[in-house]
Design an enzyme around this catalytic site. Sequence first.
Site, PDB file in Angstrom:
ATOM      1  CB  CYS A 129      51.222  45.758  32.986  1.00 48.32           C
ATOM      2  SG  CYS A 129      51.118  46.845  31.736  1.00 48.32           S
ATOM      3  CB  ALA A 130      54.599  41.000  34.490  1.00 50.26           C
ATOM      4  N   GLY A 131      53.643  42.589  37.055  1.00 53.51           N
ATOM      5  CA  GLY A 131      53.291  42.460  38.480  1.00 53.51           C
ATOM      6  C   GLY A 131      51.836  42.470  39.030  1.00 53.51           C
TER       7      GLY A 131
ATOM      8  N   GLY B 104      52.504  38.887  39.106  1.00 52.25           N
ATOM      9  CA  GLY B 104      53.153  37.761  38.487  1.00 52.25           C
ATOM     10  C   GLY B 104      52.335  36.603  38.319  1.00 52.25           C
ATOM     11  N   GLY B 105      51.050  36.817  38.492  1.00 54.29           N
ATOM     12  CA  GLY B 105      49.942  35.775  38.339  1.00 54.29           C
ATOM     13  C   GLY B 105      49.592  35.203  36.872  1.00 54.29           C
ATOM     14  CE  LYS B 106      45.048  38.700  33.901  1.00 57.18           C
ATOM     15  NZ  LYS B 106      45.224  39.560  35.089  1.00 57.18           N
TER      16      LYS B 106
ATOM     17  CD  GLU C 164      55.389  45.763  37.741  1.00 56.75           C
ATOM     18  OE1 GLU C 164      54.984  47.057  38.675  1.00 56.75           O
ATOM     19  OE2 GLU C 164      54.334  45.186  37.374  1.00 56.75           O
TER      20      GLU C 164
ATOM     21  CG  ASP D 120      57.196  53.556  31.305  1.00 53.36           C
ATOM     22  OD1 ASP D 120      56.162  52.991  31.054  1.00 53.36           O
ATOM     23  OD2 ASP D 120      56.915  54.622  31.818  1.00 53.36           O
TER      24      ASP D 120
ATOM     25  CB  CYS E 141      40.721  43.467  36.415  1.00 52.85           C
ATOM     26  SG  CYS E 141      39.677  42.477  37.565  1.00 52.85           S
TER      27      CYS E 141
END
Length: 519
Positions: free
Chosen positions: A321-323, A325-327, A346, A373, A444
């Site tokens: 779940c990359a969006g 993109g920070g991590k 993403e 997905d 989070c």
Amino acid sequence: MTSEQGGRSSHRNNQQGAGQGGVRRRDEAGRERNRSTSRNRTETAPGQRTRIADPARLVAFEVLRAVSADDAYANLVLPTRIRRHGLDRRDAGFATELTYGALRAQGTYDAILAKCVDRPLSELDPAILDALRIGAHQLMAMRVPTHAALDQTVGLARAVIGAGPSGLVNAVLRKVAAKDLPEWLAELTDGLSDDVKIASIEHSHPEWIVRALRQALVAHGRDVSEITALLEADNAAPVVNLVALPGLGDLSEAFDAGFTPGELVADSALSSGGDLSRLDSVRDGSVRVQDAGSQLVARALAAVEISSELADGEERWLDMCAGPGGKAALLAALAAEKGAWILANEPSAHRAKLVSQALVAVPEDTWTVRTGDGRDIGAEHPGAFDRILVDAPCTGLGALRRRPESRWRRKLSDVSELGPLQRELLTSALDAVKPGGVVAYVTCSPHVAETVAVVEDAMRKRTDLELLDAGAALDAVSLNGNLGAGNPDSPIPAHQKMAQLWPHLHSSDAMFLALIRKN
């Protein structure tokens, strides 16, 4: 923002508006008049003085309107409005404090305003209510003289809402100003015996969030009495965290600009704010804004020992779940150092583009961005990855410092609605990881239903999984090596080797981490 600045802004606008004593001005009919010098400035009704909007307060009002009317995020809207109105650094600081302060304390201020308005707040024009919240924050929590807070807020209302509403704003804020914040809180909580209700009013959190945070503290071995410190930390202005991408970024420019070394994680820096776009290293992507908690969970996954039976020399990593993109950027840089390759997935095409932009500083042969997905990856690529990050969509209750509007948008029903998605993503990751590989389940949010419950459900359904000590993994990549998962005086049961960071303990977002190895 100092009281002098509040007075300075008020003085500037009074010069432009009603004038100074003894200076001849023209009235609305065009006749010259001489304003009497015998009337004290603080005795003049605010509606009769300032008739234009102070730029800093106008920025705060516009951001609150965007948040209320358009479901915008304050952290995205505020910088653009500051630039649009050309605020200098001092006024930008004032606008920032006014915006975030009014959003964080909205629950408390609404309770105060409800005592001062002759109708339900829901019947007020939303723009008037936002103006009242701005005025209330100046009166209750900022070093702005009362006359300046009243004068400028009424002037703002007159300029952007209308003369009629400005009269209501004037009358209501004068009632608010009759008591200070401790007096108002004493009145609002008088006779209450429910600790949750009292905390909700005093610390401006919805009651369901207060209950959830209390439960989360207990679930992770903390004492429920820490709830006050946790809520206070949620209401504190967050420090800006920077990370230099390993092997690619350099923090020397940030240190020259006044940043200080981070105390929690390597290659990080801290600052109270400022225009980060002025830093070349931030613009080129080699240095990024990222909370220390996010940095730690990414580093913990990259560093944990794996024993993949199918390893072929080059590790394959997945950010499911990359969006935005920070991590993914930090993981990609860590992967490059280890000679590994990462797939950043993403589902949203727009956010996938943001991921590609975030990865621009990392060598292109290290990563690939996929739009799709994440729940499909386990079936499409079974046993294909050595390390997988599942940064699952969640309520975001752990980031209320940085996104204060979220506490008023989120509902208890969101938790149950997100639950199936979180479980399906984790199931897909467990199918996609190699034997001996590791999945990091991250949220989070400290909510038990989004964290412990999701992981325990996955562990019950399979016999090939091992829960690693996530607290020890965080300690291994932190600078102080003393993060752990719980309270040493109230140890967590051995089977709950999950880790929870806390704003009041670690000055980070409340990031949750579970590390699961497939045997």
